[in-house]
Enzyme design. Structure first.
Site, PDB file in Angstrom:
ATOM      1  N   SER A   1       0.964  -1.260  -0.185  1.00 39.64           N
ATOM      2  CA  SER A   1      -0.065  -0.313  -0.013  1.00 39.64           C
ATOM      3  C   SER A   1       0.513   1.343   0.016  1.00 39.64           C
ATOM      4  O   SER A   1       1.824   1.437  -1.027  1.00 39.64           O
ATOM      5  CB  SER A   1      -0.937  -0.091   1.487  1.00 39.64           C
ATOM      6  OG  SER A   1      -1.607   0.976   1.286  1.00 39.64           O
TER       7      SER A   1
ATOM      8  N   ASP B   1      -6.120   2.578  -3.039  1.00 40.43           N
ATOM      9  CA  ASP B   1      -7.592   2.122  -1.740  1.00 40.43           C
ATOM     10  C   ASP B   1      -7.192   3.362  -1.243  1.00 40.43           C
ATOM     11  O   ASP B   1      -8.566   3.135  -0.695  1.00 40.43           O
ATOM     12  CB  ASP B   1      -7.214   0.863  -1.775  1.00 40.43           C
ATOM     13  CG  ASP B   1      -6.119   0.797  -0.220  1.00 40.43           C
ATOM     14  OD1 ASP B   1      -5.184   1.564  -0.680  1.00 40.43           O
ATOM     15  OD2 ASP B   1      -5.990  -0.745   0.165  1.00 40.43           O
TER      16      ASP B   1
ATOM     17  N   ALA C   1     -10.012   8.790   8.284  1.00 42.49           N
ATOM     18  CA  ALA C   1     -10.154   9.935   7.820  1.00 42.49           C
ATOM     19  C   ALA C   1      -8.732   9.986   7.055  1.00 42.49           C
ATOM     20  O   ALA C   1      -8.679  10.651   5.256  1.00 42.49           O
ATOM     21  CB  ALA C   1      -9.348  10.457   9.137  1.00 42.49           C
ATOM     22  N   ASN C   2      -8.418   8.985   6.956  1.00 45.27           N
ATOM     23  CA  ASN C   2      -6.935   8.758   5.601  1.00 45.27           C
ATOM     24  C   ASN C   2      -8.081   8.685   3.970  1.00 45.27           C
ATOM     25  O   ASN C   2      -6.330   8.415   3.421  1.00 45.27           O
ATOM     26  CB  ASN C   2      -6.134   7.495   5.944  1.00 45.27           C
ATOM     27  CG  ASN C   2      -6.863   6.464   5.775  1.00 45.27           C
ATOM     28  OD1 ASN C   2      -7.658   6.267   4.964  1.00 45.27           O
ATOM     29  ND2 ASN C   2      -6.338   5.254   7.127  1.00 45.27           N
TER      30      ASN C   2
ATOM     31  N   GLY D   1      -1.380  -1.230  13.511  1.00 45.46           N
ATOM     32  CA  GLY D   1      -1.687  -2.730  13.516  1.00 45.46           C
ATOM     33  C   GLY D   1      -0.721  -2.992  11.894  1.00 45.46           C
ATOM     34  O   GLY D   1      -0.984  -4.252  11.437  1.00 45.46           O
ATOM     35  N   THR D   2      -0.109  -2.163  11.392  1.00 46.74           N
ATOM     36  CA  THR D   2       0.564  -2.166  10.571  1.00 46.74           C
ATOM     37  C   THR D   2       2.423  -1.753  10.380  1.00 46.74           C
ATOM     38  O   THR D   2       2.583  -2.379   9.613  1.00 46.74           O
ATOM     39  CB  THR D   2       0.260  -1.816   9.205  1.00 46.74           C
ATOM     40  OG1 THR D   2       0.121   0.291   8.602  1.00 46.74           O
ATOM     41  CG2 THR D   2      -1.261  -1.851   8.548  1.00 46.74           C
TER      42      THR D   2
ATOM     43  N   ARG E   1       0.521   4.938  17.702  1.00 43.86           N
ATOM     44  CA  ARG E   1       0.396   6.158  17.698  1.00 43.86           C
ATOM     45  C   ARG E   1      -0.352   6.683  18.234  1.00 43.86           C
ATOM     46  O   ARG E   1      -1.122   6.262  18.967  1.00 43.86           O
ATOM     47  CB  ARG E   1      -0.759   5.262  16.143  1.00 43.86           C
ATOM     48  CG  ARG E   1       0.198   5.024  14.683  1.00 43.86           C
ATOM     49  CD  ARG E   1      -0.948   5.175  13.633  1.00 43.86           C
ATOM     50  NE  ARG E   1      -0.421   3.922  12.487  1.00 43.86           N
ATOM     51  CZ  ARG E   1       0.306   4.344  11.568  1.00 43.86           C
ATOM     52  NH1 ARG E   1       0.880   5.450  11.505  1.00 43.86           N
ATOM     53  NH2 ARG E   1       0.503   3.249  11.237  1.00 43.86           N
TER      54      ARG E   1
HETATM   55  P1  NG1 Z   1      -2.453   1.449  11.766  1.00 45.26           P
HETATM   56  O1  NG1 Z   1      -0.686   0.752  11.146  1.00 45.26           O
HETATM   57  O2  NG1 Z   1      -3.095  -0.481  12.335  1.00 45.26           O
HETATM   58  O3  NG1 Z   1      -2.871   2.520  12.444  1.00 45.26           O
HETATM   59  C1  NG1 Z   1      -2.784   2.241   9.000  1.00 45.26           C
HETATM   60  C2  NG1 Z   1      -4.220   3.017   9.018  1.00 45.26           C
HETATM   61  C3  NG1 Z   1      -5.718   1.959   9.055  1.00 45.26           C
HETATM   62  C4  NG1 Z   1      -5.442   1.779   8.243  1.00 45.26           C
HETATM   63  C5  NG1 Z   1      -4.077   0.855   7.422  1.00 45.26           C
HETATM   64  C6  NG1 Z   1      -4.355  -0.398   6.176  1.00 45.26           C
HETATM   65  C7  NG1 Z   1      -4.311   5.209  10.060  1.00 45.26           C
HETATM   66  C8  NG1 Z   1      -4.045   6.110  11.481  1.00 45.26           C
HETATM   67  N1  NG1 Z   1      -4.035   3.754  10.504  1.00 45.26           N
HETATM   68  O4  NG1 Z   1      -3.265   1.076   9.970  1.00 45.26           O
HETATM   69  O5  NG1 Z   1      -6.356   3.345   8.926  1.00 45.26           O
HETATM   70  O6  NG1 Z   1      -5.620   2.520   6.347  1.00 45.26           O
HETATM   71  O7  NG1 Z   1      -3.326   1.311   7.834  1.00 45.26           O
HETATM   72  O8  NG1 Z   1      -3.725   0.162   5.476  1.00 45.26           O
HETATM   73  O9  NG1 Z   1      -4.336   6.014   8.976  1.00 45.26           O
HETATM   74 ZN    ZN Z   2      -3.421   1.180  -0.030  1.00 39.47          ZN
END
Ligand code: NG1
Ligand code: ZN
Length: 555
Positions: A67, A289, A389-390, A522-523, A528
């Site tokens: 992504s 996406d 929001a993203n 989660g990524t 955060r």
């Molecule tokens: P994490 O890394 O869990 O905050 C981020 C985005 C999620 C979602 C995932 C999957 C923020 C704060 N967090 O997750 O909204 O899009 O990546 O791609 O933007």
């Molecule tokens: Zn993406």
């Protein structure tokens, strides 16, 4: 598993040994890591997808992408039969599979799991897996690894669809399992024809944009989205799109470009400058996406006015609500039905957006971060609109509501052709075909935003004036173990480590309109911090002090 099956897995898995000392986990968006670490994981996800397909007797997808993350990273995730994320029930198995240290342990794990799940390898049942990847240079070799994983399960067939956006792959899985035509060409045709249909339904009295606003300029994050948007654009009749930062332009994926950069840093992406002031601009992320809009600020270099996912949600909600209320005013049709419209956001939604939507009388639901949670909640409504929001989000239409819309449209077309009610029903139907029903999709999102702006006769500035965002700040804190942070209430409250939430409350209380929460990503391997307050300085200062608290409690 019979002998033949076991030896097939043993043989191929010995060519994909997992890297030592690395523990991977299937997070909110699948496995993500430096691409050099992922060969064995992707191979094993190939096996997982084949088992999932055998179990569900449906087509399953595997997407290779990281992504918005940096170009040297990659990742892999599964699209379930409904085109959505892998069932959470299988995630622990995905983790175990990725981390099994040896081929023998891998076999043992698969044996136990297939017994538990009642998956049969009788050679009669077949598995079909669609494979896609984004434009990352590591994608090609990883896709080969996924193919080998699929091929190591008897009766499983992989179809290599090459370079796709993430939402295209999800859409294809969704469409295939619905028995619809599901090629990339079918995707392009469905989006463009429903877009044209919505354009034809624009009320004639609504004013068009003035000249400067006619063009949309899109930042493609140096990824796959720009490439695919150029294909779509040819079929749109009357929408002028200029794509910058497309993968073939030679820039580095997601570096100083893309929706994540624009939304988090609130600056113009590379390739945009003061000469673009006033023009409607949009930015996609690396796998298309996510979508945000912005305008370049003429006064200060690089500064932008951001129109984020919350505002896209608000625009969609207004449009849908308008069509529903026109439909509700119709007279004399059978089968009267008040559609349930639900809005789904996360704690990252700007507080001003939530207030605005509440004022419209809409039902707002909050879920934890992660598309799977938002999607699941939105699917509970006749029409569910969800957005992060993203810029990741979509509008879900329930099957029963689409059936009702079709019946109502037929009835209205027969009795009162050309009526406002018929047009409203047709608009909703076209929207359900334009907007991706599997997952958030920047390409279908951009087309829907564009047609709604024309429908309303609005410039981006008029749209941006719906409400004013509260200043906010996001920070990341590196800690020894991010899993030590445990949250509740859609991630708005920390329950562990003890005392941290009280300290955050204490800090937040010092700021007017202050709101702040922390959660483990989660990524990424970070915690955060999100803070909101009545001025940018205050939001920055609140975020900084809470980041220090996180460091103190977990450092
Ligand atoms: P994490 O890394 O869990 O905050 C981020 C985005 C999620 C979602 C995932 C999957 C923020 C704060 N967090 O997750 O909204 O899009 O990546 O791609 O933007
Ligand atoms: Zn993406």
């Amino acid at each position: 598993m019979n002998e033949q099956q076991q030896s097939l897995i043993l043989e191929s898995s010995s060519r994909f040994l997992p890297p030592q000392g690395v523990k991977l986990s299937y997070g909110t968006a699948g496995f993500r890591a430096d691409a050099s670490l992922l060969q064995s994981t992707v191979y094993r996800v190939g096996i997982l997808a084949a088992l999932r397909s055998l179990k569900t007797q449906s087509v399953i997808g595997v997407m290779i992408t990281a992504s918005h993350n940096k170009v040297s990273d990659n990742g892999v995730k599964i699209a379930d039969p409904n085109g959505g994320m892998l069932s959470q029930h299988w995630e622990p198995f995905a983790d175990a599979l990725a981390n099994a240290p040896s081929p023998q342990e891998l076999i043992q794990l698969i044996n136990e799991f297939v017994k538990k799940e009642g998956i049969q390898f009788d050679g009669v049942k077949h598995a079909e897996i669609l494979l896609g990847r984004d434009t990352r240079p590591s994608g090609e070799a990883l896709l080969e690894a996924a193919k080998e994983g699929v091929a190591s399960i008897v009766g499983a067939v992989a179809m290599d669809l090459g370079i796709l956006t993430t939402p295209q792959l999800h859409w294809m899985v969704w469409a295939r399992n619905k028995g619809m035509k599901a090629s990339e060409q079918d995707y392009v045709e469905q989006l463009s024809s429903s877009f044209r249909c919505l354009m034809d339904l624009i009320p004639s009295q609504r004013s068009k944009f003035d000249g400067t606003n006619d063009k949309l300029v899109v930042d493609g994050a140096n990824g796959v989205g720009g490439l695919k948007l150029k294909v779509l654009e040819k079929l749109l009749n009357g929408l002028l799109i200029e794509v910058r930062n497309s993968s073939e332009d030679g820039g580095v994926l997601n570096e100083g470009v893309g929706a994540d950069y624009v939304q988090k840093e609130k600056v113009a992406p590379h390739g945009f400058g003061s000469s673009d002031a006033g023009i409607r601009c949009a930015s996609l992320d690396g796998d298309a996406d996510r979508l945000v809009y912005f305008t370049v600020n003429p006064e200060s270099s690089g500064a932008i006015d951001l129109v984020d996912g919350d505002k896209i949600l608000s625009l969609f909600a207004l449009f849908i609500r308008e069509q529903l209320s026109i439909l509700n005013e119709r007279e004399g049709t059978k089968n009267n039905h008040q559609a349930r419209l639900g809005i789904v956001q996360t704690a990252y939604a700007n507080g001003a957006s939530t207030n605005y939507l509440k004022q419209l009388g809409l039902e707002i639901n909050l879920t934890p971060t992660g598309v799977k949670y938002l999607h699941e909640k939105a699917a509970e409504f006749d029409i569910g609109i969800y957005f992060e929001a993203n810029g990741h989000g979509t509008i879900l239409f329930s099957e029963s509501f689409v059936g009702w819309l079709e019946a109502t449209t037929n009835e209205l077309s027969a009795r009162s052709k050309g009526s406002d009610a018929e047009k409203a029903a047709l608009r909703l139907l076209a929207t359900s075909r334009l907007i991706n029903q599997a997952v958030g999709d920047a390409l279908s999102g951009v087309l829907l935003v564009e047609v709604i702006l024309q429908h309303m006769g609005w410039s981006i500035h008029r749209w941006n004036e719906l409400y004013h965002d509260l200043p906010s700040r996001q920070l990341k804190v590196k800690v020894a173990d991010r899993t030590a942070v445990i949250t509740t209430n859609a991630e708005t409250v920390v329950v562990s480590p003890p005392g941290l939430q009280e300290a955050i409350n204490n800090e937040t209380g010092k700021y007017s309109q202050g709101r702040c929460f922390v959660r483990p990503s989660g990524t990424e391997d970070v915690v955060r911090v999100y803070a909101e307050a009545s001025s940018q300085e205050a939001a920055d200062s609140l975020a900084n002090s809470v980041a220090k608290l996180v460091d103190q409690f977990l450092g």
